[in-house]
Design a protein around this motif. Structure first.
Motif, PDB file in Angstrom:
ATOM      1  N   GLY A   1     -16.964  57.348 -13.724  1.00 48.17           N
ATOM      2  CA  GLY A   1     -16.443  58.682 -13.995  1.00 48.17           C
ATOM      3  C   GLY A   1     -15.557  59.183 -12.875  1.00 48.17           C
ATOM      4  O   GLY A   1     -14.501  59.787 -13.120  1.00 48.17           O
ATOM      5  N   ALA A   2     -15.978  58.929 -11.639  1.00 46.68           N
ATOM      6  CA  ALA A   2     -15.160  59.356 -10.508  1.00 46.68           C
ATOM      7  C   ALA A   2     -13.845  58.589 -10.474  1.00 46.68           C
ATOM      8  O   ALA A   2     -12.783  59.155 -10.190  1.00 46.68           O
ATOM      9  N   ARG A   3     -13.896  57.296 -10.788  1.00 48.00           N
ATOM     10  CA  ARG A   3     -12.664  56.492 -10.783  1.00 48.00           C
ATOM     11  C   ARG A   3     -11.680  57.009 -11.821  1.00 48.00           C
ATOM     12  O   ARG A   3     -10.485  57.153 -11.552  1.00 48.00           O
ATOM     13  N   ARG A   4     -12.193  57.326 -13.042  1.00 45.84           N
ATOM     14  CA  ARG A   4     -11.306  57.833 -14.100  1.00 45.84           C
ATOM     15  C   ARG A   4     -10.739  59.199 -13.736  1.00 45.84           C
ATOM     16  O   ARG A   4      -9.574  59.491 -14.005  1.00 45.84           O
ATOM     17  N   ALA A   5     -11.578  60.053 -13.119  1.00 46.03           N
ATOM     18  CA  ALA A   5     -11.104  61.389 -12.749  1.00 46.03           C
ATOM     19  C   ALA A   5      -9.989  61.322 -11.717  1.00 46.03           C
ATOM     20  O   ALA A   5      -9.097  62.179 -11.693  1.00 46.03           O
ATOM     21  N   MET A   6     -10.002  60.291 -10.861  1.00 44.70           N
ATOM     22  CA  MET A   6      -9.013  60.186  -9.800  1.00 44.70           C
ATOM     23  C   MET A   6      -7.792  59.377 -10.222  1.00 44.70           C
ATOM     24  O   MET A   6      -6.764  59.384  -9.537  1.00 44.70           O
ATOM     25  N   ALA A   7      -7.899  58.687 -11.374  1.00 42.40           N
ATOM     26  CA  ALA A   7      -6.849  57.748 -11.766  1.00 42.40           C
ATOM     27  C   ALA A   7      -5.488  58.420 -11.895  1.00 42.40           C
ATOM     28  O   ALA A   7      -4.458  57.839 -11.548  1.00 42.40           O
ATOM     29  N   ARG A   8      -5.438  59.641 -12.407  1.00 36.59           N
ATOM     30  CA  ARG A   8      -4.138  60.283 -12.626  1.00 36.59           C
ATOM     31  C   ARG A   8      -3.408  60.633 -11.328  1.00 36.59           C
ATOM     32  O   ARG A   8      -2.234  60.957 -11.349  1.00 36.59           O
ATOM     33  N   HIS A   9      -4.129  60.573 -10.195  1.00 37.53           N
ATOM     34  CA  HIS A   9      -3.497  60.872  -8.905  1.00 37.53           C
ATOM     35  C   HIS A   9      -3.036  59.607  -8.186  1.00 37.53           C
ATOM     36  O   HIS A   9      -2.582  59.675  -7.042  1.00 37.53           O
ATOM     37  N   ALA A  10      -3.164  58.444  -8.842  1.00 34.99           N
ATOM     38  CA  ALA A  10      -2.718  57.192  -8.229  1.00 34.99           C
ATOM     39  C   ALA A  10      -1.198  57.191  -8.102  1.00 34.99           C
ATOM     40  O   ALA A  10      -0.476  57.762  -8.926  1.00 34.99           O
ATOM     41  N   ILE A  11      -0.693  56.520  -7.072  1.00 40.55           N
ATOM     42  CA  ILE A  11       0.741  56.400  -6.834  1.00 40.55           C
ATOM     43  C   ILE A  11       1.209  55.079  -7.435  1.00 40.55           C
ATOM     44  O   ILE A  11       0.753  53.997  -7.037  1.00 40.55           O
ATOM     45  N   GLU A  12       2.119  55.184  -8.387  1.00 42.59           N
ATOM     46  CA  GLU A  12       2.577  53.987  -9.079  1.00 42.59           C
ATOM     47  C   GLU A  12       3.800  53.364  -8.425  1.00 42.59           C
ATOM     48  O   GLU A  12       4.085  52.188  -8.631  1.00 42.59           O
ATOM     49  N   SER A  13       4.548  54.147  -7.658  1.00 46.59           N
ATOM     50  CA  SER A  13       5.790  53.644  -7.066  1.00 46.59           C
ATOM     51  C   SER A  13       5.471  52.897  -5.780  1.00 46.59           C
ATOM     52  O   SER A  13       5.086  53.495  -4.773  1.00 46.59           O
ATOM     53  N   VAL A  14       5.602  51.579  -5.818  1.00 41.12           N
ATOM     54  CA  VAL A  14       5.327  50.726  -4.673  1.00 41.12           C
ATOM     55  C   VAL A  14       6.481  49.740  -4.528  1.00 41.12           C
ATOM     56  O   VAL A  14       6.924  49.147  -5.514  1.00 41.12           O
ATOM     57  N   GLN A  15       6.971  49.589  -3.323  1.00 40.68           N
ATOM     58  CA  GLN A  15       8.026  48.607  -3.054  1.00 40.68           C
ATOM     59  C   GLN A  15       7.581  47.682  -1.934  1.00 40.68           C
ATOM     60  O   GLN A  15       6.880  48.113  -1.013  1.00 40.68           O
TER      61      GLN A  15
END
Length: 710
Positions: free
Chosen positions: A154-168
């Motif tokens: 549950g904690a992982r799903r709650a935080m998922a939307r704050h993940a940073i997708e832009s990685v170089q």
């Protein structure tokens, strides 16, 4: 060839030892920097130097971050922490009304409370407002033992939307240490409402617990998550998606808006502290709720809500060694740094730079030091060390680069010490060889002289222009007869202590005590072109100090001493003088004897301070209270010397009569003794001037003035 080999052997030995030391230091540094091998003493020393450089940074007052403080005043008014979330909702509304650009919480809310209060708080932080909530990553496996799979998921799903997708460049960068094992988030209702969320983990140094680094990004569950402070910077700078730069060996930095923040491979950032605790503006939450805050402290600013009250905790140790440094102010420093773009750097390639510096310094010193003597070698070592420390500090101040200073500094010291020791033992060996080779050809004393070099501890001296001061107690014989021995010793100890301190205050050197007399030298051993002026100032202070002593002695029923001071300037021999077994640093010469003779003339003229004409010529522009009183031929000297009185400030209330004295003195020099006597008598009657009385008596006697004085 044998002789040449013997001469070069010490140099080869010194260089061999130097190479070994360089290799050892380089290996230790590699173990510590690359393989994380702890060398506590050296690591702690480097952290101390880092802290010193940090505290010396030139910084401007923070202007973008304000702390909304959970302080003692708020606790007294609103009650014990934690407060109702309805109060926090009201606080967010007040901050929004005041124009706060971003609101961040340094506390998190993992448990529900009142349903209405939670709903009200969720409403306040939602609605498009820039509010940043805090979460905590669990970095140890044992921290998640009591969390079930459902809670972790549950904690992982709650935080998922704050993940940073832009990685170089590829998104496949890794970290050198294991990632977090779990995360503690806020209750779902709050977590959904907040626009941003980030972790508030800190990384105290293992050696001393000080917070020098902050993790700006963690890789968790295959994604990157920013710290709460980085999310605050993101919200403040427009909310654009941040960019994490990562390579196969780890993270290299984060792009937030137009700010690029370099990190180490684990995403850690060096905190650039703005100052000690209390540097950031902190306003009480109770004042915010009552609308009693300067609007400028909230409008268009980041307002971070956190604890500053000592009773709640969350106090951190920082490079400022302030044990009451609130954790919320650590975060305020980080946020201000990110917004201003001020960064300190310790990138991975700095290890290569440090190793190169260690090797370069070692090789240079190995080549140069054996070719120099001890003194010149010490100068070179100090210059090299000072230059490197200056460079390291300059790069830290100007570019924010953290160069290691402990390992290079230790290397410089070790190579110099080893070279000196090799030279010393080699020299001792050469001395034994010389004694063995020459003992059959020259007397033993000559052999010792050939083999020894006593350096500066040689008898002899040099001729220099200096100033000598003699001071003597008047009537000391009768004084010693009137006091018990213990009282006399006590009185003299107090007197000598006070007078000597005045000599030292004006850079004079105490030559010796001669019975009740003091002999001091100015301008040696440390040269000072102002030696005559310094001696005169010391004399005036001695007379002034004597007045204070008299008052004390009068109160204690002791006799009141009077002194005379004589000062002369001229060429004299200064240096170590005495016997081969015992000598003193002193001055000798005719100029020294003249100063002693001049001092003794104070009792003839009734004066306190007498100068020779040679001293007068050097100080006449600085001391207006000087008058010429006579021209005499002292005992043992054929040349006539001009005498001048240096008048203490409190001796006469007014010196307007000095013009009349000068006029009478000119009559005396012109041989008009009768008229001069009348003028001197009038001055003595009017002022009580003892010098005028002396000249009046001499002008009235048949032989008038004496040409010789003691």
């Amino acid at each position: 060839m044998a002789e040449k080999t013997g001469i070069l052997a010490p140099k080869r030995l010194a260089r061999t030892v130097g190479l070994g030391l360089t290799a050892l230091l380089a290996a230790l540094y590699l173990l510590a920097a690359v393989f994380q091998f702890e060398i506590p003493l050296l690591d702690a020393m480097e952290l101390k130097t880092y802290d010193m450089r940090m505290r010396a940074l030139r910084t401007e007052p923070p202007k973008l971050v304000t702390i909304a403080a959970i302080d003692e005043r708020s606790l007294a008014k609103l009650g014990q922490w934690p407060w109702s979330r309805a109060i926090l909702a009201k606080l967010v509304d007040r901050l929004d009304d005041a124009g706060a650009k971003v609101v961040a919480f340094d506390v998190f809310f993992p448990e529900p409370t009142s349903e209405d209060a939670d709903r009200e708080f969720a409403r306040a932080i939602g609605g498009g407002r820039k509010v940043v909530l805090s979460t905590v990553f669990l970095l140890k496996r044992e921290d998640v033992r009591y969390m079930g799979p459902e809670q972790l998921e549950g904690a992982r799903r709650a935080m998922a939307r704050h993940a940073i997708e832009s990685v170089q460049p590829s998104g496949k960068g890794g970290v050198l240490s294991p990632g977090p094992y779990g995360i503690i988030v806020n209750i779902p209702e709050l977590q959904r409402s907040a626009a941003y969320a980030g972790h508030i983990n800190v990384l105290p140094d293992a050696l001393d617990g000080a917070v020098r680094r902050a993790p700006l990004v963690y890789r968790y569950d295959g994604h990157y998550f920013l710290s709460s402070d980085a999310q605050v910077a993101r919200a403040f700078l427009g909310g654009k998606e941040p960019l994490v730069r990562a390579e196969r060996w780890g993270i290299t930095g984060i792009q937030i808006g137009d700010r690029y923040i370099p990190t180490d491979e684990e995403g850690r950032y060096l905190v650039r502290y703005r100052g000690a605790a209390g540097t950031f503006a902190a306003v009480s939450i109770s004042d915010i709720l009552d609308s009693r805050v300067d609007p400028a402290l909230l409008h268009d600013r980041v307002v971070i809500i956190g604890n500053t009250a000592q009773g709640i905790g969350d106090m951190r140790l920082t490079p400022y060694r302030d044990f009451l440094f609130p954790g919320v102010e650590v975060r305020a420093n980080i946020i201000e740094n990110l917004l201003e773009g001020e960064v300190l750097q310790r990138p991975g390639w700095m290890v290569i730079v440090d190793i190169a510096i260690i090797v370069a310094l070692g090789l240079a010193l190995i080549w140069l030091l054996p070719r120099l003597g001890v003194t010149r070698g010490a100068v070179l070592a100090l210059v090299v060390l000072g230059t490197y420390l200056f460079l390291a500090n300059y790069l830290f101040q100007a570019e924010g680069l953290w160069l290691n200073v402990v390992y290079p500094s230790i290397l410089v010291a070790l190579i110099f010490a080893s070279t000196t020791l090799v030279r010393y033992f080699s020299t001792e060996s050469e001395k034994r060889h010389i004694k063995a080779a020459f003992q059959f050809y020259v007397p033993p004393a000559v052999v010792e002289e050939i083999a020894a070099d006593v350096g500066k501890l040689r008898l002899g001296g040099e001729k220099r222009d200096l100033t000598v001061l003699f001071s003597d107690i008047r009537g000391f014989t009768s004084l010693s007869e009137s006091l018990a021995p213990e009282e006399l010793v006590k009185l003299l100890n107090v007197y000598f202590t006070e007078m000597t301190s005045k000599v030292f205050d004006h850079k004079g050197s105490l030559d010796k005590y001669i019975g009740d007399a003091i002999m001091a030298v100015f301008g040696a051993p440390i040269a000072d072109a102002q030696h005559a002026r310094l001696a005169c100032r010391a004399a005036l202070d001695m007379i002034k100090a004597l007045h204070g002593l008299r008052a004390r002695w009068r109160h204690d029923g002791l006799p009141e001493l009077d002194i005379g001071i004589g000062i002369n300037t001229g060429p004299m021999i200064v240096g170590n003088m005495g016997s081969e077994s015992r000598f003193n640093y002193t001055v000798v010469g005719d100029a020294v004897n003249l100063a002693s003779r001049i001092e003794s003339l104070n009792k003839v003229y009734g004066t306190s301070i007498l100068l020779s004409e040679y001293t007068y010529e050097q100080v006449k522009d600085e001391f207006p209270r000087i008058r010429e009183i006579d021209r005499v031929r002292v005992r043992g000297r054929a040349q006539v010397v001009g005498l001048y009185e240096l008048i203490a400030e409190d001796k006469y209330a007014d010196l307007g009569w000095l013009g009349e004295f000068a006029s009478a003195y000119r009559l005396l020099l012109e041989g008009r003794h009768a008229l001069a006597a009348e003028r001197f008598e009038a001055l003595h009657a009017q002022i009580g001037d003892p010098v005028s009385a002396y000249h009046a008596r001499n002008c009235r006697t048949p032989h008038r003035r004496k040409q010789d004085n003691p």
